[in-house]
Enzyme design. Structure first.
Site, PDB file in Angstrom:
ATOM      1  N   ASP A 159       1.933  16.610 -31.636  1.00 27.47           N
ATOM      2  CA  ASP A 159       1.797  17.871 -31.652  1.00 27.47           C
ATOM      3  C   ASP A 159       2.064  18.477 -30.261  1.00 27.47           C
ATOM      4  OD1 ASP A 159      -1.117  20.465 -32.061  1.00 27.47           O
ATOM      5  OD2 ASP A 159       1.204  20.668 -31.612  1.00 27.47           O
ATOM      6  N   SER A 160       3.472  18.588 -29.846  1.00 31.48           N
ATOM      7  CA  SER A 160       3.788  19.064 -28.531  1.00 31.48           C
ATOM      8  C   SER A 160       4.252  20.399 -28.413  1.00 31.48           C
ATOM      9  CB  SER A 160       4.897  18.037 -28.215  1.00 31.48           C
ATOM     10  OG  SER A 160       5.975  18.562 -28.953  1.00 31.48           O
TER      11      SER A 160
HETATM   12  N1  LIG Z   1       8.494  27.153 -29.815  1.00 34.25           N
HETATM   13  C1  LIG Z   1       7.319  26.490 -30.639  1.00 34.25           C
HETATM   14  C2  LIG Z   1       6.133  25.755 -29.941  1.00 34.25           C
HETATM   15  C3  LIG Z   1       5.461  24.730 -30.879  1.00 34.25           C
HETATM   16  C4  LIG Z   1       4.046  24.594 -29.967  1.00 34.25           C
HETATM   17  C5  LIG Z   1       3.143  23.730 -31.017  1.00 34.25           C
HETATM   18  C6  LIG Z   1       2.129  23.492 -30.128  1.00 34.25           C
HETATM   19  N2  LIG Z   1       1.274  24.412 -29.448  1.00 34.25           N
HETATM   20  C7  LIG Z   1       0.436  23.551 -28.653  1.00 34.25           C
HETATM   21  C8  LIG Z   1      -0.418  24.450 -27.670  1.00 34.25           C
HETATM   22  C9  LIG Z   1      -1.379  23.237 -26.901  1.00 34.25           C
HETATM   23  C10 LIG Z   1      -1.324  21.924 -27.385  1.00 34.25           C
HETATM   24  C11 LIG Z   1      -0.364  21.468 -28.434  1.00 34.25           C
HETATM   25  C12 LIG Z   1       0.429  22.639 -28.938  1.00 34.25           C
HETATM   26  N3  LIG Z   1       1.432  22.231 -29.778  1.00 34.25           N
END
Ligand SMILES: NCCCCCc1nc2ccccc2[nH]1
Length: 289
Positions: A159-160
């Site tokens: 989950d990045s």
């Molecule tokens: N531009 C799309 C961004 C997707 C972000 C997904 C996401 N947002 C996060 C916030 C904190 C930790 C892990 C996360 N994974």
């Protein structure tokens, strides 16, 4: 800049910027890794922004968190050991915890400040940390995976944030190789895999790498998240060699008993299967790699 509005301007989506009306800025800080900002929006609840990029909003987080967790976990018969890389807000943990077969949930998040601000401002996401099966490791997911014994996990969820910034290495081949090593035969990985409208070249490279590394199946799925750029985001679903995994037909459905606490708002078995149906311009690239 329009006063009272936040616009998500980034070189990752040139010439466009989704905007949200700001009611109040609740937090602004700088961690070891990135700028962190949280604001109360007029219509999407609280919003978490990292280095100017929207990560989570209270109104639509259910779509992303439920899909990134249940697409992999509902595709294998009996997930027991799960690893989350990233996911510092805790929302994915909340979803993984719905699976009663799961015995151990390890999470490796590089930025401890993200964990702290999520617990303070996003209690409905950080509730995931309260599950006794959860073990939090604050550190680099690349290093964490290098230290994991071969075949440890049934599922890995990456989950990045986006490839510009702390998450850059999580989109590169060596990282995918370390994920494959950490998975048991027939184990699965699900990663945040950007937008088919904006990042077909990034997706092309990821698919090409995954087809070389994962000897089982390699699939791209996507869903709608209104506050992510282009309004959609995708996921790479891969399985290692060994017991076959058919991602399009979930063998391990979420039971109603798993939903007693808080019912699923987005995921269901039809949406699961539909997520793998792609428009032709994407199918052409993804199926040919
Ligand atoms: N531009 C799309 C961004 C997707 C972000 C997904 C996401 N947002 C996060 C916030 C904190 C930790 C892990 C996360 N994974």
């Amino acid at each position: 800049v329009i006063p009272g509005w936040f616009s998500e301007i980034s070189p990752m989506w040139p010439g466009e910027a989704h905007s949200l009306k700001v009611e109040k800025i609740l937090f602004q800080g700088k961690s070891e890794y990135q700028n962190i900002m949280i604001f109360q929006s007029a219509t999407y609840g609280k919003v978490l922004v990292l280095d100017g990029v929207i990560q989570v909003t209270e109104r639509d987080e259910c779509a992303y968190q439920e899909m990134i967790a249940h697409l992999p976990l509902c595709s294998i018969p009996n997930p027991k050991k799960v690893l989350v890389i990233g996911g510092g807000d805790g929302g994915v943990l909340r979803e993984v915890a719905r699976h009663s077969s799961v015995e151990q949930i390890d999470i490796c998040e590089i930025d401890g400040m993200v964990v702290e601000v999520s617990k303070q401002f996003f209690p409905d996401l950080a509730v995931g940390y309260e599950d006794p099966r959860v073990n939090l490791h604050v550190g680099d997911g690349v290093a964490f995976l290098k230290a994991v014994p071969e075949g440890t996990y049934d599922a890995v969820i990456v989950d990045s944030s986006d490839p510009i910034g702390p998450a850059q290495e999580l989109f590169e081949k060596p990282f995918f190789e370390s994920v494959a090593k950490a998975l048991r035969p027939g184990g699965v990985v699900c990663t945040q895999a950007e937008s088919i409208w904006l990042h077909m070249h990034i997706i092309e490279d990821i698919v090409s790498n995954c087809r070389q590394i994962f000897k089982g199946s390699v699939n791209y799925a996507w869903t709608t998240v209104p506050t992510y750029p282009s309004g959609v985001i995708g996921f790479m679903l891969c399985s290692t060699g060994g017991p076959a995994v058919d991602f399009r037909n979930p063998v391990n459905p979420i039971e109603d008993k798993d939903n007693e606490k808080a019912p699923l708002k987005f995921y269901n078995k039809e949406i699961h299967s539909a997520a793998f149906c792609l428009p032709s311009f994407a199918k052409k690239v993804i199926d040919s790699k």
